[in-house]
Design an enzyme around this catalytic site. Structure first.
Site, PDB file in Angstrom:
ATOM      1  N   SER A 141       0.854  -1.190   0.000  1.00  0.00           N
ATOM      2  CA  SER A 141       0.000   0.000   0.000  1.00  0.00           C
ATOM      3  C   SER A 141       0.886   1.235   0.000  1.00  0.00           C
ATOM      4  CB  SER A 141      -0.884   0.016   1.249  1.00  0.00           C
ATOM      5  OG  SER A 141      -1.517   1.276   1.419  1.00  0.00           O
ATOM      6  N   TYR A 154      -2.018  -0.901  10.421  1.00  0.00           N
ATOM      7  CA  TYR A 154      -2.048  -1.133   8.976  1.00  0.00           C
ATOM      8  C   TYR A 154      -0.778  -0.589   8.310  1.00  0.00           C
ATOM      9  CZ  TYR A 154      -3.861  -1.267   4.189  1.00  0.00           C
ATOM     10  OH  TYR A 154      -4.047  -1.525   2.852  1.00  0.00           O
TER      11      TYR A 154
END
Length: 261
Positions: A141, A154
């Site tokens: 990401s 995350y």
């Protein structure tokens, strides 16, 4: 067909990016082993692939569970004779700061996003080697490099995943296995729609998100899947240990999506 007769495991393949990757790989001739913890969406996507003429099976898998990962790998071997490609896509998130994140939440996010990729790679690599080599793509990401508030677990998991990618590429080079990461930014998935729906003003949240997109749109699952297709194809035969941003240049512009703070 660029992936004819190749066997590809796609984790988190029941919907969103994983489902898009499975579809495009299937169209290119790959046999798909679709793994997901959600049996309903996983089986539905597998049935869709089969209807489209793709050889595909579904294996319910929690990638953070070592025994379930071993079962996934064994099933792939029994059904299709081996493994050529692994896409580590399964992921979860928690929107909290480090202080507010519980230890259980931390363990879950790291367990799925990072430990899951480690486990799937650990047990796939020897099998990919037996086939003469292949490719692993970790779906990371843009949060691995730039992030926003309240996304501690995350962001940490995705940063760890890109570091793991670089390291595994070194170990796997002599085995003729290429390891790369693809980093999406904002992508139109069911999870994103749920996120917008949870906001006090979903339309304003979407508008502010678009402001940070140089192309004037958010990404599609096809954008990410096509990048993955390149990474596992012969066209990328000398590409390994790399992190490919698939973000429409947004990482160069983004400060923070205001509605999410």
């Amino acid at each position: 067909m660029r992936l004819k007769e190749k066997v590809a495991i796609v984790t988190g393949g029941g919907q969103g990016i994983g489902a898009g990757i499975a579809e495009i790989f299937g169209k290119e001739g790959a046999k798909i082993v679709l793994a997901d913890v959600n049996e309903e969406t996983g089986r539905q996507k597998t049935d869709e692939l089969k209807t489209a003429g793709v050889e595909a099976i579904f294996v319910k898998t929690d990638v953070s569970d070592e025994n379930q990962v071993q079962d996934l790998i064994q099933t792939a071997i029994e059904e299709f004779g081996g493994i050529d490609i692994l896409i580590n896509n399964a992921a979860v998130t928690v929107r909290k700061s480090a202080v507010d994140t519980t230890f259980a939440e931390w363990q879950k996010v790291i367990g799925v996003n990072l430990t899951g990729a480690f486990l799937c790679s650990k047990y796939s690599i020897p099998e990919i080697e037996k086939r003469g080599g292949g490719a692993i793509v970790n779906i990371a990401s843009w949060h691995a490099e730039k992030t926003i508030t309240r996304l501690a677990a995350y962001a940490a998991s995705k940063g760890g995943l890109t570091a793991l990618t670089r390291q595994m590429a070194l170990d796997c080079g002599p085995l003729n296995i290429r390891v790369n990461a693809v980093c999406p930014s904002t992508v139109d998935t069911p999870l994103l729609r749920q996120t917008f729906a949870s906001l006090e003003d979903p339309e304003e949240g979407f508008r502010q998100t678009l402001e940070f997109q140089p192309f004037g749109r958010i990404g599609t699952v096809e954008d990410i899947a096509n990048a993955c297709l390149f990474m596992v194809s012969n066209e990328a035969a000398y590409v390994s240990g790399q992190t490919l941003m698939v973000d429409g240049a947004a990482i160069n512009k983004i400060a923070r999506p205001l509605m999410f703070d």
